[in-house]
Each structure stands twice: as structure tokens, then as C-alpha cells.
Enzyme design. Sequence first.
Site, PDB file in Angstrom:
ATOM      1  CE  LYS A 178      -5.628   1.123 -39.110  1.00 45.17           C
ATOM      2  NZ  LYS A 178      -6.796   1.975 -38.740  1.00 45.17           N
ATOM      3  N   GLY A 230       0.605   9.265 -39.990  1.00 45.53           N
ATOM      4  CA  GLY A 230      -0.117   9.452 -38.738  1.00 45.53           C
ATOM      5  C   GLY A 230       0.767  10.090 -37.694  1.00 45.53           C
ATOM      6  CB  THR A 232       5.596  11.333 -33.689  1.00 52.53           C
ATOM      7  OG1 THR A 232       5.703  12.376 -34.682  1.00 52.53           O
ATOM      8  CG2 THR A 232       6.994  10.863 -33.327  1.00 52.53           C
ATOM      9  CB  ALA A 234       0.680   5.719 -34.404  1.00 49.62           C
ATOM     10  CD  GLU A 252       3.514  12.916 -43.531  1.00 50.37           C
ATOM     11  OE1 GLU A 252       4.027  13.635 -42.643  1.00 50.37           O
ATOM     12  OE2 GLU A 252       2.304  12.897 -43.775  1.00 50.37           O
ATOM     13  CB  CYS A 286       1.578  16.717 -40.608  1.00 49.12           C
ATOM     14  SG  CYS A 286       1.694  16.270 -42.353  1.00 49.12           S
ATOM     15  CD  GLU A 385       1.534  17.161 -35.366  1.00 42.51           C
ATOM     16  OE1 GLU A 385       1.490  17.479 -36.565  1.00 42.51           O
ATOM     17  OE2 GLU A 385       1.715  15.987 -34.970  1.00 42.51           O
TER      18      GLU A 385
END
Length: 505
Positions: A178, A230, A232, A234, A252, A286, A385
Site C-alpha cells: 500500500k 510511517g 508514530t 499510525a 519503523e 526520520c 518531530e
Amino acid sequence: MSHGTDRDALYLDGGWHAPAGDRTFTAVGAATEEPLGVFPEASRADVDAAVTAARRAAGGTRGWGTAADRAAAMERLALALEARTDALGTLIAQEVGTPRARAVEANVGAAAGLLRFYAPLTGVMHSEDLRPAGYGHSLVRREPVGVVAMIVPWNYPLSTLFFKLAPALAMGCTAVVKPSPTTGLDSFLVADAVHEAGFPPGVINFLPAEREVGEYLVTHPGVDKVAFTGSTAAGRRIGGLCGALLRPVTLELGGKSAAILLEDAPLPLLLDHLLDLSFNNNGQTCTNNTRLLVPRSRYTEIVDAVTDTVAAWPVGDPLDPATVIGPVAGAAARERIEGHLDRGRREGARVTTGGGRPAGLDRGYYVAPTVFADVEPSMAIAREEIFGPVVTVTPYDGTVEGAVALAEDSAYGLAGSVWTEDEALGRRVARAVDTGTFSVNHANFDIGAPFGGRRDSGLGSELGREGIDAYLQYKTIFVTEPPGPEESDGPARTAGPATAPAPAR
């Protein structure tokens, strides 16, 4: 539409199929705010079809193809991606805002390199270790985990995909991918390459979709494992869904990494690495070290030098070779970043350069590269972030241990660095900071070594020879006599780790 074209079908079960629904996405240029192309949005019915195809192709505990089949297909895919370097690099630069040379290197180059890194490991799957037991022997067998749902982000759409797809293919797994709707258009070029490479039907399937359909994929009964990169927030949601299902998951997630400058930090070297260290991909990375922790004795010197360096970077069209900082990926991303800039000012931090939209760039989702000085560790801009071209500079007093404690004062634990003339001291600092990766006196990333985070930065590891572990499961067969060589569909082995080739550079 320079390289992007409208698409009207989804790639699943080895071919292009009309979507079950009629909803579409429109890819928008980060620098132009103009459409790049329209492509279909996958629905739950498309997920059902793709998972069914992947399940059929998975071949149970045997996986798809022989080791030689998988290695050959992976090399064909690497070549097919490389043949599309110009189109992929340009389209990703347009979608994400990544300067084009970096878009090519960090996406197409990384994807091909990962396929070639893992292809020699295809023989690990189905290999068996014969171990002495209290009675007879234990035959420890490696088998593919099965169908993997792969949910990938928009910032590095190819490399983050192939972090997962390359080791999964090598181990005989199948995939339902996806992509993010933000960069879904480039996934159709990847699907073209997959088709050209001649994978068996159902081995790799692509379904651009929104979050609701993504959750349906994560919880689908035909999925055996989930791999996600993606945010944190989610990741917590996906981890919770997988936990309820007792389904393996690799996460990750985000980061708020610190660069520790010691008293003897080599400032010219830091400035040479600052773009890759802290502003990589316009800040949309990231692992960026977005917190600079600076000894108070050198604070003014370092703030001034960092400010002058950042202020001199050309900001502009990601397709222009002179551009150092491009736009961010969309209006929502820019709005989120600008919210952090406003909050930083309200909290009392001082903007030394940037702080808003750059002059003369009225079209495109641009944010000027920004340096905040006088940042306290408790401020939101030092803790959350931002995921944009923004760094904070915080002074510290006292010892190396105090600097380490300040670096660790974070919910995240993804990356970091230390800057010192004493490499041995730098290595001691690196060992002390509780984070997944750490650099001494440079900014680096190595596909030959494991990559993962601690705490809010994720769960599990990708890359390196250890990256295959997420796509294997183990079976122990207790036997009284050793098997003959003709019995196994994989090589017999003595116990020990797999051996990986040196990483492509």
C-alpha cells in the site's frame, strides 16, 4: 505532466485490473501545485483480490520459486528499475520535493542496491541446521512467513518499500503493497518494472489507498505479517491491531535525534555534513539529527556558523541541479511545519534564519530552512518531530555524561551523532546513547547494517543480513537419524548466521 501520466488500473495478480470502485487520487507537484496525474484508489474488494492472489502465489511453507528463480527475478527487477531511473527520479522529485539527484540516489539507487544485496541470500530460506539433541537430532528449518502487507510512506517511496520487499522476496514471501496516496503515482512505474521482470502472478501487488483500506489490509485474515514505515501515531494504531491478532509486525517510526557537539567538536566537518545530517530530503527524513546540543563555551560560534551555512543554501525547484532545499510534500505538510514554527516563537525560541516561506517562491509548498537558537529541552520544538527543514540549537553545561543525558531526554530513539576530535571518546558516547543507529563525526546510512528504533521510534529492525529475520519463521523437526541430501529442498547447514555480501555503495 512531465513523466507522470494518468492510470486507470491496479497491478495485482500479475497484471493490470480495473479497480472495484471509481474513486481516484490526483498526484500534485510539490513545486508547482499542479496535477501530475490521476490514478485509482483501491477499495476493500481490491484488497481481497490482491491478498487472494498473494496467498495463492505464496506456496504455503515452500514459498514462491526456487532460490535461483528468486535471485534471477530480483536481478531482473533491479535492471528494470534502473532502466526507469530518469522517469522515477523526476517523478519522485516532483511528488516529494526531493532534489532530483537525491531522489535518484536515495530511491532508484537504493532499491536496486537492496535487491542485489539480498539476492545472494535466497538460499538461506529452507536451509536446515542439524543440531545434536538430548535424544537424536533437532532439524531446524527456515520457512517464509507468507503474505506480507507492506505500508510505505511518501518521503522515500522506493527505498522504504525495498527495505521490506527485497528481503521478503529473497525469503520466498509475497507482498501486498500500500503506497502513500501522496506518492502513489510512482508506484505504477515500479509495477511496470515488476511486470517486466516476470515475477509469477500474485507475488507483488500494489494498492494505493487511504487509511481505512490500509487498516482493512492490516487486519485481513489472509495476511501473515505487516511491515510499516510511517508516523508514530499510525504505528501505534497498526501495532495495536496486530497485537490483538497476534500478527507479527515491524514498525519503523519517527525520530527526534540529537547531534552531540563536544568541546572539541570539529566545526568545519560538521558544517560539511550538516545537509545530510540534519536537513536531508528538505528535512523529510526520520533519521535527521534535528537537535544540535552545543557546549555553552562555543554556543555563539556554532549558532552563527550553522546559521550562515543554512542561510546560504539555494531553495527552489527540485528539478534544478543548483537546488539544495526543495519544497515539502504538499499543503498539509507545509501547514504542519508552519504550526511548529509559530509555536517555537511563542515558546521563546529565537529564529536565526528562515522561519517561514522563502521570498520569491509564491507557488509551491516551500518552507525556508530554519534554525532555532535558545531552545530549551522542554519546548515542543525540541520534543516533537517536525519533519521539515528545521533544526534547534540547545546549549549545555558540564560533562559528556550530561550531554548524553540531554540527548536521551526524548521519547524517540532512532538515530544520533557525536562530533569530537577524539574518535575513541566518540565511540564511547555512541555506545552510551540508547538509540538504534549512531554516527561518529559523519552522517551515514548503510544497507549492510541493521536499522531500527527504540521506544517511540519503532519495533524490530530492517536492513543488513538481519533484515531477513522478519520474513522467516522456524520449524524444529526432531529426528533420530540425519536426513540425506536428497530429502531437503534447501541446503544443509551447520548452525550459524547467514553471510551477506558487502553493501552496494
